[in-house]
Design a protein around this motif. Structure first.
Motif, short mmCIF file in Angstrom:
data_model
loop_
_atom_site.label_atom_id
_atom_site.label_comp_id
_atom_site.label_asym_id
_atom_site.label_seq_id
_atom_site.Cartn_x
_atom_site.Cartn_y
_atom_site.Cartn_z
N ASP A 78 -16.01 -19.77 -10.35
CA ASP A 78 -15.42 -18.55 -10.96
C ASP A 78 -13.83 -18.20 -10.72
OD1 ASP A 78 -18.03 -17.50 -11.44
OD2 ASP A 78 -18.07 -16.65 -9.31
N PRO A 79 -13.17 -17.68 -11.69
CA PRO A 79 -11.88 -17.77 -11.42
C PRO A 79 -11.52 -16.96 -10.26
CG PRO A 79 -12.57 -16.19 -13.22
CD PRO A 79 -13.74 -17.00 -12.88
N PRO A 80 -10.32 -17.05 -9.75
CA PRO A 80 -9.75 -16.41 -8.60
C PRO A 80 -9.56 -14.93 -9.01
CG PRO A 80 -8.21 -17.63 -9.41
CD PRO A 80 -9.14 -18.19 -10.15
N GLU A 81 -9.89 -14.10 -7.90
CA GLU A 81 -9.56 -12.50 -7.96
C GLU A 81 -8.10 -12.15 -8.28
OE1 GLU A 81 -13.08 -10.14 -5.82
OE2 GLU A 81 -12.05 -11.51 -4.57
N ALA A 82 -8.09 -11.19 -9.13
CA ALA A 82 -6.64 -10.72 -9.18
C ALA A 82 -6.38 -9.85 -7.75
CB ALA A 82 -6.40 -9.82 -10.36
N THR A 83 -5.15 -9.96 -7.47
CA THR A 83 -4.95 -9.22 -6.14
C THR A 83 -3.81 -7.90 -6.60
OG1 THR A 83 -4.93 -10.98 -4.49
CG2 THR A 83 -3.45 -9.09 -4.02
N VAL A 84 -4.11 -6.77 -6.40
CA VAL A 84 -3.29 -5.64 -6.83
C VAL A 84 -2.10 -5.62 -5.86
CG1 VAL A 84 -3.28 -3.00 -7.07
CG2 VAL A 84 -5.42 -4.29 -7.45
N ALA A 85 -1.02 -5.68 -6.54
CA ALA A 85 0.31 -5.63 -5.62
C ALA A 85 0.73 -4.35 -5.86
CB ALA A 85 1.39 -6.70 -6.15
N LEU A 86 0.46 -3.34 -4.97
CA LEU A 86 0.72 -2.01 -4.72
C LEU A 86 2.43 -2.01 -4.72
CD1 LEU A 86 -1.00 0.69 -5.26
CD2 LEU A 86 -0.48 0.92 -2.64
N PRO A 87 3.03 -1.38 -5.96
CA PRO A 87 4.58 -1.36 -5.85
C PRO A 87 5.11 -0.44 -4.43
CG PRO A 87 3.74 -0.99 -7.79
CD PRO A 87 2.69 -0.81 -6.96
N ALA A 88 6.12 -1.00 -4.02
CA ALA A 88 7.01 -0.02 -3.07
C ALA A 88 7.19 1.32 -3.54
CB ALA A 88 8.33 -0.65 -2.66
N ALA A 89 7.34 1.60 -4.74
CA ALA A 89 7.62 3.03 -5.44
C ALA A 89 6.44 3.76 -5.03
CB ALA A 89 8.11 2.78 -6.80
N VAL A 90 5.42 3.22 -5.11
CA VAL A 90 4.10 4.10 -5.17
C VAL A 90 3.94 4.32 -3.62
CG1 VAL A 90 1.40 4.07 -5.03
CG2 VAL A 90 2.78 3.09 -6.77
N VAL A 91 4.10 3.57 -2.51
CA VAL A 91 3.83 4.09 -1.17
C VAL A 91 4.89 4.67 -0.70
CG1 VAL A 91 2.59 1.99 -0.54
CG2 VAL A 91 4.96 2.02 -0.27
N GLU A 92 6.27 4.88 -1.40
CA GLU A 92 7.36 5.73 -0.80
C GLU A 92 6.90 7.37 -1.08
OE1 GLU A 92 10.75 4.12 -3.14
OE2 GLU A 92 10.83 2.48 -1.73
N TRP A 93 5.93 7.66 -1.92
CA TRP A 93 5.43 9.08 -2.04
C TRP A 93 4.74 9.44 -0.76
CZ3 TRP A 93 6.33 12.35 -5.65
CH2 TRP A 93 6.72 11.98 -6.79
N TYR A 94 4.55 8.56 0.41
CA TYR A 94 3.69 8.96 1.56
C TYR A 94 4.57 8.55 2.80
CZ TYR A 94 0.10 8.60 -2.32
OH TYR A 94 -0.27 8.85 -3.61
N GLU A 95 4.13 9.27 3.87
CA GLU A 95 4.72 9.28 4.91
C GLU A 95 4.31 8.00 5.80
OE1 GLU A 95 4.34 12.70 7.39
OE2 GLU A 95 5.89 13.71 6.36
N LYS A 96 3.12 7.90 5.71
CA LYS A 96 2.50 6.32 6.39
C LYS A 96 1.48 5.64 5.38
CE LYS A 96 0.35 8.84 9.63
NZ LYS A 96 -0.39 9.18 10.90
N TYR A 133 -1.09 8.34 3.60
CA TYR A 133 -1.16 9.41 4.34
C TYR A 133 0.22 10.30 3.73
CZ TYR A 133 -3.98 6.94 7.78
OH TYR A 133 -4.87 6.35 8.48
N PRO A 134 -0.21 11.43 3.02
CA PRO A 134 0.93 12.33 2.38
C PRO A 134 1.57 12.97 3.48
CG PRO A 134 -1.31 13.17 1.86
CD PRO A 134 -1.32 11.95 2.65
N GLY A 135 1.04 13.63 4.38
CA GLY A 135 1.61 14.29 5.66
C GLY A 135 1.68 15.81 5.21
N ASP A 136 1.62 16.36 4.07
CA ASP A 136 1.80 17.59 3.63
C ASP A 136 0.34 18.33 3.02
OD1 ASP A 136 1.50 16.38 1.29
OD2 ASP A 136 3.40 17.02 0.10
#
Length: 324
Positions: free
Chosen positions: A3-21, A41-44
């Motif tokens: 089987d072909p290798p699974e794609a890995t989702v590379a979550l961009p830094a701009a996404v996690v910057e919306w959250y505190e943790k 973790y959004p914190g709010d």
């Protein structure tokens, strides 16, 4: 034919910057143990969307019965926008699965990163000491998005500052089953993410050691460990120590191992607070004034302002929490 290798989702830094943790490994569930989910973790109390696309479905699901938690949880399925897929390095048609948010969106609604999906909910899927968060996983095109298994590997494209700590700090927050210590001290980058460092300067992730395994965060060349030494990357097979005690070993990569930063298999050790055993340390990447060490201690009371010294010692009967 393989089987072909699974794609890995590379979550961009701009996404996690919306959250505190954020955390990949701080959970006993298989998706987290294998590096195939991330908690944000959004914190709010606002469950903001970490993805862009169109809501495909919204479902209410049952969850474990906990006295502190809601009787039900919710699943939001989003068909990802083509541009979001390209940015994350996954095929067009990849689907996101979001849990622990009371949905205020409906099928057909278009959402962007940072949009409010609804308030977060206290779910029976996580422990009482765990803050409200958005659970995020992904499924490949044509996969069943409603099954509990089958998620794609997830990596987070955001460097984390490893912060050294001597194990001492004062209590700054107290909850029914945890306290937060106002230490370790971090550098000046309050907008960047930071996490407790191992003795070797590797930022640690997970429930140490009340879950069977944890992990490490990506470091990044611009975030040297406190004290000025450049930490070496954690490789599979490397030993990990904390407060001078060996606490685990990085696992080999493979189809059942975590992707991205290595998973850590914890050694049989106990966490002590002022000489008495507690459940463990809840570790994650955090930024700003939310950074600190969370001590899981349902059977031990500490007062705000009390000084606490944390140690790790070998154990013949370590605490291990499951998913039941």
């Amino acid at each position: 034919m393989t089987d072909p290798p699974e794609a890995t989702v590379a979550l961009p830094a701009a996404v996690v910057e919306w959250y505190e943790k954020f955390s990949r490994f701080n959970s006993p569930y298989p998706a987290h143990r294998r590096g195939r989910a991330v908690d944000l973790y959004p914190g709010d109390g606002v469950g903001r969307s970490p993805v862009a696309g169109v809501v495909r479905a919204v479902r209410t699901v049952g969850c474990p019965d906990r006295p502190y938690a809601a009787a039900e949880d919710h699943l939001i399925v989003v068909d990802l926008a083509d541009k979001w897929c390209a940015r994350a390095g996954v095929p067009t048609g990849t689907v996101a699965r979001i849990l622990h948010v009371i949905p205020e969106v409906s099928p057909g609604d278009r959402v962007a990163v940072g949009d409010a999906l609804g308030p977060t909910t206290r779910s029976g899927f996580f422990g009482q000491w765990v803050d409200d968060h958005v659970h995020l996983g992904f499924r490949p095109p044509d996969a069943n998005p409603f099954r509990a298994s089958g998620s794609l590997p997830v990596a987070v494209d955001a460097p984390v500052e490893p912060v050294a700590w001597d194990g001492t700090g004062a209590v700054v927050e107290r909850g029914p089953t945890h306290v937060v210590l106002g230490a370790p001290r971090r550098g000046d980058g309050e907008r960047s993410f930071a996490a407790l460092a191992s003795d070797g300067g590797v930022p640690l992730d997970g429930g140490a050691t009340h879950y069977a395994g944890g992990g490490a965060f990506e470091i990044g060349s611009e975030t040297p460990a406190t004290g000025g030494s450049e930490p070496a990357a954690l490789e599979p097979g490397d030993a990990v120590s904390l407060f001078g005690t060996p606490v685990g070993t990085a696992t080999e990569h493979g189809s059942e191992a975590a992707v991205g930063a290595p998973r850590i298999e914890w050694d049989p050790v106990d966490v002590l607070a002022n000489g008495e055993r507690v459940v463990g340390l809840s570790l994650f990447a955090a930024r700003g004034d939310r950074f600190g060490v969370k001590l899981v201690c349902p059977d031990r009371e500490f007062s705000v302002g009390e000084s606490v010294t944390v140690e790790v010692v070998p154990s013949d009967d370590p605490i291990r929490l499951g998913v039941g």
